[in-house]
Design a protein around this motif. Structure first.
Motif, mmCIF file in Angstrom:
data_model
loop_
_atom_site.group_PDB
_atom_site.id
_atom_site.type_symbol
_atom_site.label_atom_id
_atom_site.label_comp_id
_atom_site.label_asym_id
_atom_site.label_seq_id
_atom_site.Cartn_x
_atom_site.Cartn_y
_atom_site.Cartn_z
ATOM 1 N N GLU A 190 39.410 -18.908 29.415
ATOM 2 C CA GLU A 190 40.185 -17.874 28.713
ATOM 3 C C GLU A 190 39.263 -16.988 27.870
ATOM 4 O OE1 GLU A 190 40.919 -21.039 28.945
ATOM 5 O OE2 GLU A 190 42.975 -21.197 29.686
ATOM 6 N N THR A 191 38.248 -17.605 27.280
ATOM 7 C CA THR A 191 37.296 -16.849 26.457
ATOM 8 C C THR A 191 36.586 -15.793 27.295
ATOM 9 O OG1 THR A 191 36.951 -18.732 24.982
ATOM 10 C CG2 THR A 191 35.240 -17.035 24.982
ATOM 11 N N LEU A 192 36.036 -16.212 28.442
ATOM 12 C CA LEU A 192 35.328 -15.234 29.285
ATOM 13 C C LEU A 192 36.288 -14.174 29.817
ATOM 14 C CD1 LEU A 192 32.487 -16.943 31.353
ATOM 15 C CD2 LEU A 192 32.407 -15.837 29.128
ATOM 16 N N ASN A 193 37.516 -14.564 30.138
ATOM 17 C CA ASN A 193 38.509 -13.574 30.584
ATOM 18 C C ASN A 193 38.729 -12.491 29.535
ATOM 19 O OD1 ASN A 193 39.399 -13.945 33.151
ATOM 20 N ND2 ASN A 193 41.168 -15.206 32.580
ATOM 21 N N LEU A 194 38.873 -12.930 28.274
ATOM 22 C CA LEU A 194 39.107 -11.970 27.191
ATOM 23 C C LEU A 194 37.880 -11.081 26.988
ATOM 24 C CD1 LEU A 194 40.704 -10.747 24.883
ATOM 25 C CD2 LEU A 194 40.184 -12.747 23.480
ATOM 26 N N LEU A 195 36.686 -11.659 27.033
ATOM 27 C CA LEU A 195 35.468 -10.854 26.860
ATOM 28 C C LEU A 195 35.360 -9.805 27.960
ATOM 29 C CD1 LEU A 195 32.823 -13.563 25.820
ATOM 30 C CD2 LEU A 195 34.126 -12.014 24.335
ATOM 31 N N ILE A 196 35.671 -10.213 29.189
ATOM 32 C CA ILE A 196 35.581 -9.277 30.311
ATOM 33 C C ILE A 196 36.605 -8.152 30.147
ATOM 34 C CG2 ILE A 196 36.000 -9.091 32.809
ATOM 35 C CD1 ILE A 196 34.653 -12.006 32.906
ATOM 36 N N SER A 197 37.780 -8.459 29.624
ATOM 37 C CA SER A 197 38.760 -7.386 29.430
ATOM 38 C C SER A 197 38.366 -6.494 28.250
ATOM 39 C CB SER A 197 40.177 -7.941 29.291
ATOM 40 O OG SER A 197 40.332 -8.554 28.049
ATOM 41 N N LEU A 198 37.711 -7.066 27.227
ATOM 42 C CA LEU A 198 37.220 -6.242 26.107
ATOM 43 C C LEU A 198 36.166 -5.250 26.580
ATOM 44 C CD1 LEU A 198 36.811 -8.876 23.234
ATOM 45 C CD2 LEU A 198 38.374 -6.907 23.212
ATOM 46 N N LYS A 199 35.390 -5.697 27.560
ATOM 47 C CA LYS A 199 34.332 -4.851 28.114
ATOM 48 C C LYS A 199 34.921 -3.563 28.690
ATOM 49 C CE LYS A 199 30.230 -5.529 30.987
ATOM 50 N NZ LYS A 199 29.505 -6.515 31.807
ATOM 51 N N ALA A 200 36.121 -3.670 29.231
ATOM 52 C CA ALA A 200 36.764 -2.497 29.828
ATOM 53 C C ALA A 200 37.360 -1.566 28.770
ATOM 54 C CB ALA A 200 37.851 -2.953 30.802
ATOM 55 N N SER A 201 37.753 -2.121 27.630
ATOM 56 C CA SER A 201 38.471 -1.307 26.636
ATOM 57 C C SER A 201 37.620 -0.902 25.436
ATOM 58 C CB SER A 201 39.694 -2.085 26.130
ATOM 59 O OG SER A 201 39.302 -3.358 25.650
ATOM 60 N N HIS A 202 36.558 -1.635 25.154
ATOM 61 C CA HIS A 202 35.760 -1.403 23.945
ATOM 62 C C HIS A 202 34.289 -1.189 24.305
ATOM 63 C CE1 HIS A 202 39.354 -3.223 22.305
ATOM 64 N NE2 HIS A 202 38.951 -2.988 21.062
ATOM 65 N N ASN A 203 33.558 -0.640 23.328
ATOM 66 C CA ASN A 203 32.118 -0.541 23.453
ATOM 67 C C ASN A 203 31.530 -1.897 23.059
ATOM 68 O OD1 ASN A 203 29.596 0.489 23.773
ATOM 69 N ND2 ASN A 203 29.591 1.643 21.854
ATOM 70 N N CYS A 204 31.009 -2.633 24.043
ATOM 71 C CA CYS A 204 30.569 -4.015 23.784
ATOM 72 C C CYS A 204 29.130 -4.235 24.202
ATOM 73 C CB CYS A 204 31.407 -5.009 24.596
ATOM 74 S SG CYS A 204 33.118 -5.113 24.107
ATOM 75 N N ILE A 205 28.457 -5.102 23.476
ATOM 76 C CA ILE A 205 27.150 -5.602 23.891
ATOM 77 C C ILE A 205 27.270 -7.120 23.966
ATOM 78 C CG2 ILE A 205 24.739 -5.912 23.159
ATOM 79 C CD1 ILE A 205 25.417 -3.013 21.741
ATOM 80 N N PHE A 206 26.967 -7.661 25.122
ATOM 81 C CA PHE A 206 27.087 -9.105 25.318
ATOM 82 C C PHE A 206 25.702 -9.709 25.501
ATOM 83 C CE2 PHE A 206 31.195 -7.492 26.952
ATOM 84 C CZ PHE A 206 32.049 -8.225 26.140
ATOM 85 N N LEU A 207 25.305 -10.566 24.573
ATOM 86 C CA LEU A 207 23.996 -11.200 24.653
ATOM 87 C C LEU A 207 24.111 -12.584 25.282
ATOM 88 C CD1 LEU A 207 22.775 -10.005 21.160
ATOM 89 C CD2 LEU A 207 22.232 -9.044 23.408
#
Ligand SMILES: [Mn+2]
Length: 241
Positions: free
Chosen positions: A47-64
């Motif tokens: 669920e965590t990765l699902n939410l991060l992936i959807s945030l990537k589509a809607s927000h300006n994100c940097i994933f380390l």
């Protein structure tokens, strides 16, 4: 006003991630910098990765990239596991991914493959999961895995905590960047549950994998918001305790 917010180690604590996004009133104007270790610990790594992936589509994100993200990626890609990983949260991640649709797993593997090892902003502020060992900085790091495994940067910062920056023995590594933001070494180990600044290094891993809350912090004002302590959100689980 547009903010830049940094988020500490989540370790499968999806409910805590939802809480901090809500409590910080995160909007699409904000930039989000995630410090890694999204999986391994609580039961909701999927669920965590699902939410991060959807945030990537809607927000300006940097994933380390965190060391746990790399370990899980190695398992997804090459079937590689090791007893130490399974013991330190890996088993919870495998349980969370049991019987999930293959196309989702493929999307998650792609996400993990494309994580960045560090991010340096235009104010010379460095963001990375763990640390680095070369005294000239990240571009000179000979051992790229150190960017998500090293603990010596944080240990060095702690050891130098009473030294002025002009002291001849002040560590070279701590002079390069205006600020460094890391996760990886949980502050719960030293009984601290708030982000901690030592020798120019901000540790934002407040120990969400264990007994403490997850943290999101504004990198300019240093205002921060926290979830409930994770054991309260997952009362029937042990996390990495
Ligand atoms: Mn880590």
């Amino acid at each position: 006003m547009a903010r830049t917010l940094v988020i500490g180690d989540i370790h499968g604590g999806f409910r805590a991630l939802e809480q901090i996004l809500e409590r910080a009133k995160v909007s699409t104007d904000d930039t989000l910098i995630f410090l890694g270790d999204y999986v391994d610990g609580w039961s909701e790594s999927f669920e965590t990765l699902n939410l991060l992936i959807s945030l990537k589509a809607s927000h300006n994100c940097i994933f380390l990239r965190g060391n746990h993200d790399e370990l899980f990626y190695e398992w997804l890609k090459n079937g590689k596991d090791n007893p130490n990983w399974l013991l330190h949260g890996g088993q919870a991640t495998l349980d969370s991914y049991r019987n999930r649709p293959l196309n989702f797993i493929q999307i998650h593997a792609n996400f993990l493959e494309n994580l960045d090892n560090y991010y340096l902003d235009n104010k010379n502020r460095l963001f990375l999961h763990a640390g680095f060992t070369n005294i000239k900085g990240i571009e000179h790091e000979h051992f790229s895995k150190m960017l998500y495994w090293d603990r010596s940067l944080w240990e060095t910062a702690l050891a130098a905590r009473n030294l002025p920056e002009n002291d001849p023995y002040y560590p070279e590594r701590l002079k390069i960047y205006s600020e460094i933001f890391i996760g990886h070494t949980p502050l719960s180990k030293i009984n601290i549950d708030k982000p901690m600044l030592v020798s120019g290094v901000w540790n934002v891993d407040t120990g969400a994998a264990f007994t403490n809350p997850l943290t999101i912090m504004d990198i300019d004002t240093k205002e921060f918001w926290q979830s409930d302590p994770l054991p309260n959100l997952y009362p029937n689980e042990k996390g990495r305790n």
